[in-house]
Design a protein around this motif. Sequence first.
Motif, PDB file in Angstrom:
ATOM      1  N   TYR A  92     -14.389  -7.328 -14.333  1.00 33.07           N
ATOM      2  CA  TYR A  92     -14.191  -7.278 -12.880  1.00 33.07           C
ATOM      3  C   TYR A  92     -12.853  -7.900 -12.484  1.00 33.07           C
ATOM      4  O   TYR A  92     -12.144  -7.370 -11.628  1.00 33.07           O
ATOM      5  N   ARG A  93     -12.472  -9.005 -13.127  1.00 33.74           N
ATOM      6  CA  ARG A  93     -11.185  -9.624 -12.841  1.00 33.74           C
ATOM      7  C   ARG A  93     -10.025  -8.693 -13.213  1.00 33.74           C
ATOM      8  O   ARG A  93      -9.043  -8.585 -12.480  1.00 33.74           O
TER       9      ARG A  93
ATOM     10  N   TYR B 286     -10.180  -5.449 -13.300  1.00 32.94           N
ATOM     11  CA  TYR B 286     -10.191  -4.351 -12.329  1.00 32.94           C
ATOM     12  C   TYR B 286      -9.488  -4.763 -11.027  1.00 32.94           C
ATOM     13  O   TYR B 286      -8.656  -4.014 -10.493  1.00 32.94           O
ATOM     14  N   LYS B 287      -9.783  -5.968 -10.534  1.00 31.56           N
ATOM     15  CA  LYS B 287      -9.144  -6.446  -9.311  1.00 31.56           C
ATOM     16  C   LYS B 287      -7.637  -6.598  -9.506  1.00 31.56           C
ATOM     17  O   LYS B 287      -6.849  -6.277  -8.618  1.00 31.56           O
ATOM     18  N   ARG B 288      -7.239  -7.060 -10.688  1.00 29.65           N
ATOM     19  CA  ARG B 288      -5.817  -7.241 -10.971  1.00 29.65           C
ATOM     20  C   ARG B 288      -5.099  -5.890 -11.020  1.00 29.65           C
ATOM     21  O   ARG B 288      -4.017  -5.732 -10.442  1.00 29.65           O
ATOM     22  N   ARG B 289      -5.713  -4.910 -11.695  1.00 29.68           N
ATOM     23  CA  ARG B 289      -5.109  -3.569 -11.756  1.00 29.68           C
ATOM     24  C   ARG B 289      -4.995  -2.944 -10.381  1.00 29.68           C
ATOM     25  O   ARG B 289      -3.996  -2.296 -10.052  1.00 29.68           O
ATOM     26  N   LYS B 290      -6.002  -3.145  -9.555  1.00 31.02           N
ATOM     27  CA  LYS B 290      -5.990  -2.597  -8.198  1.00 31.02           C
ATOM     28  C   LYS B 290      -4.880  -3.219  -7.364  1.00 31.02           C
ATOM     29  O   LYS B 290      -4.152  -2.509  -6.650  1.00 31.02           O
ATOM     30  N   LYS B 291      -4.702  -4.541  -7.485  1.00 28.81           N
ATOM     31  CA  LYS B 291      -3.647  -5.226  -6.731  1.00 28.81           C
ATOM     32  C   LYS B 291      -2.268  -4.784  -7.206  1.00 28.81           C
ATOM     33  O   LYS B 291      -1.362  -4.537  -6.398  1.00 28.81           O
TER      34      LYS B 291
ATOM     35  N   GLU C 179      -1.444  -1.378  -5.828  1.00 28.60           N
ATOM     36  CA  GLU C 179      -1.043  -1.442  -4.424  1.00 28.60           C
ATOM     37  C   GLU C 179       0.404  -1.908  -4.290  1.00 28.60           C
ATOM     38  O   GLU C 179       1.185  -1.344  -3.514  1.00 28.60           O
TER      39      GLU C 179
END
Length: 223
Positions: A41-42, A44-49, A52
Amino acid sequence: MAKQEHQTLELTKEKGETSREARAKNASIGYYLSRVDAEEYRLYKRRKKLAELSARLARSVADMATGEDIQRLCERAVRLKQSAIKVPLSKVSQAKYYLTGSQVAIDCVVGGNGETLGRVKAFEARLAKRRGAKEITLRVTPSFMDCCRYGEIRKEIRLVQRAAGRIKVKVWVDKAYSPTALSRVARLCSELRVNYFCVPYYEGCEKLKLDLTGGCLLEVCGV
């Protein structure tokens, strides 16, 4: 009858308290992830940021107006995958050399400080096009803006558009003017189907998008 009503009220009160307690208990429980799931999950959040940030950088333009070295500016634009690099006519050839093989476009600023003849700006646009520029930024003559000579501004834009041919043309208003004046030039750019209307940042500049039609976009510099 009164006793039955009293019992009904007590039961309702107890049910309400029970439901509130259940909600509080559920809220305190939360969700627990295993160590592997938490790590995924961490990531995934990093890749998403990062995605962006990359998307925002891909829409940005590097500007040589800060006086930075042309080679360093080009290398950073390539590394960050920016859309273009804004340089004067004298630096177009150097920028082309440093940007060889990259997708970063060269945006040439014509007109110096803006106080040059329209034919001179058109000549600079043709020269920049031959040297490899993919975008042309036209500085609007400040004295035309001060005197509200919008007819002269229209002629300048048309001259540069004809000289630029099919490459993108941007109209750049140097200093901040009244919202009415900027709105007038924005509508003028839309009528002439200019690709971008560029203004320095100020509070509320995004409202100019309401005056831009026909595919003309807003570019904000000095951010």
